[in-house]
Write a protein that holds these residues in place. Sequence first.
Motif, PDB file in Angstrom:
ATOM      1  N   LEU A 189    -105.854 -21.687-101.670  1.00 52.93           N
ATOM      2  CA  LEU A 189    -105.209 -20.482-100.303  1.00 52.93           C
ATOM      3  C   LEU A 189    -106.673 -19.201-100.225  1.00 52.93           C
ATOM      4  CD1 LEU A 189    -103.066 -18.774-103.551  1.00 52.93           C
ATOM      5  CD2 LEU A 189    -103.025 -20.278-101.057  1.00 52.93           C
ATOM      6  N   MET A 190    -106.541 -19.042 -98.562  1.00 52.94           N
ATOM      7  CA  MET A 190    -107.475 -18.664 -97.753  1.00 52.94           C
ATOM      8  C   MET A 190    -106.998 -17.089 -97.700  1.00 52.94           C
ATOM      9  SD  MET A 190    -110.329 -20.145 -97.222  1.00 52.94           S
ATOM     10  CE  MET A 190    -111.193 -19.196 -96.320  1.00 52.94           C
ATOM     11  N   GLN A 191    -107.702 -16.355 -98.822  1.00 51.58           N
ATOM     12  CA  GLN A 191    -107.196 -15.053 -98.823  1.00 51.58           C
ATOM     13  C   GLN A 191    -107.037 -14.207 -97.100  1.00 51.58           C
ATOM     14  OE1 GLN A 191    -110.834 -13.206-100.734  1.00 51.58           O
ATOM     15  NE2 GLN A 191    -110.128 -14.850-102.323  1.00 51.58           N
ATOM     16  N   GLY A 192    -106.614 -14.092 -97.363  1.00 54.39           N
ATOM     17  CA  GLY A 192    -105.501 -12.882 -95.842  1.00 54.39           C
ATOM     18  C   GLY A 192    -107.005 -11.539 -95.996  1.00 54.39           C
ATOM     19  N   HIS A 193    -106.202 -10.527 -94.677  1.00 55.77           N
ATOM     20  CA  HIS A 193    -106.614  -9.388 -94.783  1.00 55.77           C
ATOM     21  C   HIS A 193    -106.120  -8.584 -95.238  1.00 55.77           C
ATOM     22  CE1 HIS A 193    -108.765  -5.982 -92.805  1.00 55.77           C
ATOM     23  NE2 HIS A 193    -107.967  -5.512 -92.262  1.00 55.77           N
ATOM     24  N   GLY A 194    -106.308  -8.236 -96.497  1.00 54.83           N
ATOM     25  CA  GLY A 194    -106.281  -6.864 -96.972  1.00 54.83           C
ATOM     26  C   GLY A 194    -105.428  -7.153 -98.111  1.00 54.83           C
ATOM     27  N   PRO A 228    -102.085 -27.159-110.169  1.00 51.97           N
ATOM     28  CA  PRO A 228    -103.838 -26.099-109.786  1.00 51.97           C
ATOM     29  C   PRO A 228    -103.365 -25.754-108.779  1.00 51.97           C
ATOM     30  CG  PRO A 228    -104.156 -28.096-110.896  1.00 51.97           C
ATOM     31  CD  PRO A 228    -103.006 -28.579-110.320  1.00 51.97           C
ATOM     32  N   LYS A 229    -104.541 -24.082-109.204  1.00 53.45           N
ATOM     33  CA  LYS A 229    -104.511 -23.186-107.636  1.00 53.45           C
ATOM     34  C   LYS A 229    -105.866 -22.913-107.376  1.00 53.45           C
ATOM     35  CE  LYS A 229    -101.684 -20.811-109.447  1.00 53.45           C
ATOM     36  NZ  LYS A 229    -101.140 -21.794-109.907  1.00 53.45           N
ATOM     37  N   TRP A 230    -106.342 -23.126-106.452  1.00 47.94           N
ATOM     38  CA  TRP A 230    -107.892 -23.512-105.823  1.00 47.94           C
ATOM     39  C   TRP A 230    -108.272 -21.613-105.324  1.00 47.94           C
ATOM     40  CZ3 TRP A 230    -111.053 -27.925-104.092  1.00 47.94           C
ATOM     41  CH2 TRP A 230    -111.879 -27.499-103.502  1.00 47.94           C
ATOM     42  N   GLY A 231    -108.897 -20.622-106.130  1.00 44.00           N
ATOM     43  CA  GLY A 231    -109.724 -20.177-105.207  1.00 44.00           C
ATOM     44  C   GLY A 231    -111.085 -19.682-104.845  1.00 44.00           C
ATOM     45  N   VAL A 232    -111.279 -19.298-103.549  1.00 44.81           N
ATOM     46  CA  VAL A 232    -112.210 -19.075-102.482  1.00 44.81           C
ATOM     47  C   VAL A 232    -113.049 -17.937-103.031  1.00 44.81           C
ATOM     48  CG1 VAL A 232    -113.631 -19.729-100.482  1.00 44.81           C
ATOM     49  CG2 VAL A 232    -111.421 -20.654-100.835  1.00 44.81           C
ATOM     50  N   ILE A 233    -114.443 -17.913-103.720  1.00 42.49           N
ATOM     51  CA  ILE A 233    -114.882 -17.114-104.194  1.00 42.49           C
ATOM     52  C   ILE A 233    -115.680 -16.176-102.798  1.00 42.49           C
ATOM     53  CG2 ILE A 233    -116.619 -15.986-105.700  1.00 42.49           C
ATOM     54  CD1 ILE A 233    -113.700 -16.648-106.875  1.00 42.49           C
ATOM     55  N   THR A 234    -115.657 -15.493-102.114  1.00 39.57           N
ATOM     56  CA  THR A 234    -116.301 -14.486-100.908  1.00 39.57           C
ATOM     57  C   THR A 234    -117.412 -14.353-102.123  1.00 39.57           C
ATOM     58  OG1 THR A 234    -115.666 -12.209-101.283  1.00 39.57           O
ATOM     59  CG2 THR A 234    -114.350 -14.251-100.113  1.00 39.57           C
ATOM     60  N   GLU A 235    -119.175 -14.566-100.572  1.00 42.09           N
ATOM     61  CA  GLU A 235    -120.665 -14.809-100.786  1.00 42.09           C
ATOM     62  C   GLU A 235    -120.810 -13.158-100.772  1.00 42.09           C
ATOM     63  OE1 GLU A 235    -119.669 -17.559-100.294  1.00 42.09           O
ATOM     64  OE2 GLU A 235    -119.874 -18.726-101.688  1.00 42.09           O
ATOM     65  N   THR A 236    -120.130 -12.280 -99.463  1.00 41.58           N
ATOM     66  CA  THR A 236    -120.803 -11.458 -98.703  1.00 41.58           C
ATOM     67  C   THR A 236    -119.183 -10.613 -98.917  1.00 41.58           C
ATOM     68  OG1 THR A 236    -121.601 -10.858 -96.566  1.00 41.58           O
ATOM     69  CG2 THR A 236    -120.226 -13.194 -97.128  1.00 41.58           C
ATOM     70  N   ASN A 237    -119.465  -9.250 -98.651  1.00 45.25           N
ATOM     71  CA  ASN A 237    -119.056  -8.872 -98.348  1.00 45.25           C
ATOM     72  C   ASN A 237    -118.389  -8.046 -96.485  1.00 45.25           C
ATOM     73  OD1 ASN A 237    -121.033  -7.205 -97.219  1.00 45.25           O
ATOM     74  ND2 ASN A 237    -120.930  -5.362 -99.250  1.00 45.25           N
ATOM     75  N   PHE A 283    -108.566 -37.084-106.336  1.00 49.14           N
ATOM     76  CA  PHE A 283    -107.765 -35.824-106.196  1.00 49.14           C
ATOM     77  C   PHE A 283    -107.893 -35.397-104.445  1.00 49.14           C
ATOM     78  CE2 PHE A 283    -107.655 -31.077-107.138  1.00 49.14           C
ATOM     79  CZ  PHE A 283    -106.567 -31.184-107.943  1.00 49.14           C
ATOM     80  N   ILE A 284    -106.788 -34.815-103.853  1.00 51.41           N
ATOM     81  CA  ILE A 284    -106.421 -34.143-103.135  1.00 51.41           C
ATOM     82  C   ILE A 284    -105.753 -32.615-102.667  1.00 51.41           C
ATOM     83  CG2 ILE A 284    -104.827 -34.715-100.678  1.00 51.41           C
ATOM     84  CD1 ILE A 284    -104.834 -37.862-101.196  1.00 51.41           C
ATOM     85  N   CYS A 285    -106.612 -31.653-102.471  1.00 45.74           N
ATOM     86  CA  CYS A 285    -105.857 -30.608-102.457  1.00 45.74           C
ATOM     87  C   CYS A 285    -105.786 -30.419-101.359  1.00 45.74           C
ATOM     88  CB  CYS A 285    -107.463 -29.864-102.813  1.00 45.74           C
ATOM     89  SG  CYS A 285    -107.346 -27.843-102.375  1.00 45.74           S
ATOM     90  N   VAL A 286    -104.875 -29.392-100.870  1.00 48.75           N
ATOM     91  CA  VAL A 286    -104.267 -29.336 -99.836  1.00 48.75           C
ATOM     92  C   VAL A 286    -104.717 -27.659 -99.615  1.00 48.75           C
ATOM     93  CG1 VAL A 286    -102.575 -28.474 -98.011  1.00 48.75           C
ATOM     94  CG2 VAL A 286    -102.446 -30.843 -99.716  1.00 48.75           C
ATOM     95  N   ARG A 287    -105.353 -26.800 -98.093  1.00 47.12           N
ATOM     96  CA  ARG A 287    -105.696 -25.785 -97.965  1.00 47.12           C
ATOM     97  C   ARG A 287    -104.775 -25.054 -97.213  1.00 47.12           C
ATOM     98  NH1 ARG A 287    -111.515 -23.547 -95.568  1.00 47.12           N
ATOM     99  NH2 ARG A 287    -110.124 -22.816 -93.508  1.00 47.12           N
ATOM    100  N   THR A 288    -104.192 -23.053 -97.293  1.00 46.40           N
ATOM    101  CA  THR A 288    -103.490 -22.961 -95.923  1.00 46.40           C
ATOM    102  C   THR A 288    -104.518 -22.446 -95.825  1.00 46.40           C
ATOM    103  OG1 THR A 288    -101.482 -22.178 -95.438  1.00 46.40           O
ATOM    104  CG2 THR A 288    -102.429 -22.045 -97.634  1.00 46.40           C
ATOM    105  N   ASP A 289    -103.971 -21.922 -94.407  1.00 42.42           N
ATOM    106  CA  ASP A 289    -104.988 -20.613 -94.212  1.00 42.42           C
ATOM    107  C   ASP A 289    -103.618 -19.387 -93.166  1.00 42.42           C
ATOM    108  OD1 ASP A 289    -108.022 -21.409 -92.845  1.00 42.42           O
ATOM    109  OD2 ASP A 289    -107.100 -22.578 -93.873  1.00 42.42           O
TER     110      ASP A 289
END
Length: 294
Positions: free
Chosen positions: A182-187, A203-212, A149-155
Amino acid sequence: MTNAAKFRELVKTGKPILMPGAYDPVSAKLTEAAGFDAIYLTGQGLASQFGFTDAGLVTLTEQVERAKYIVNSVHIPVICDADTGYGGILNVMRTVREFEAIGVAGIHIEDQVMPKKCGSMSNRQVIPTEEMIHMIQAAIEARQDPDFFICVRTDAIDCEGLDSAIERVKRYEAAGADCIMLMQGHGNDLEDFKRFNDVLTVPKWGVITETNHWVRHTPLWSAQELYEKCGFTIFNYPLALLYASAKQVKDTLDVIKREGTTQNWLDHQLSFQEFTTLMGLPEVYETERKYGRY
């Protein structure tokens, strides 16, 4: 069935896949014992094992060496953070082959410039889109198992804006990426991420943040929200286990320094039997009995 094939089958269901971020065999074994279907080998978690922050300081060989022990410690698929592929086209091809050879189910590579930074850090930059497309094509050519599996991440969301990131991922998908992270962006909000659902079929991959306290100050969305409202199906929790472990170690050290004993702290620890069972001591005893050791 290979680990890569197992992970492909999970993806085909279309159901949410939650992958806590392991950083050593203990955290990997605990994740498997908790009933998760797959494990994410976190880049920042691994860097911390060398005493580094996640700023592109860990090499391919170091990452593969640690990943091997984690893969061998569990029976569920492991997906690894492969940073930028550790160099140019030839480096990316070697990266795929090295991870595939040790039984990793898949990797993700990102479009940051080298040296890269953790996606929660500031001052990140991305390479030109055409260059990343060549990286993706080289990665696909290098794999031996088509299930790998080759996933591509964009910043690019933070670096170039939402519209640019959308145009990038459309081309990444066309180049053959199995998944887009997808790395979430500010705002950003959930409406922004719905736009990715409109243009992507992989498929879309979401990064779940663990700290505010991440630099982007993004909301602590749940996997269920991103699944139901934005169509994301793969989720990693890259730092939850690492940060929780660090807090527990810190608190335990405070108790030892203050009280000189852990007598009143035992409820915060696994017992000797629990830990040794997790690490396979019953199987050791059974093998010794089988071969007449005692």
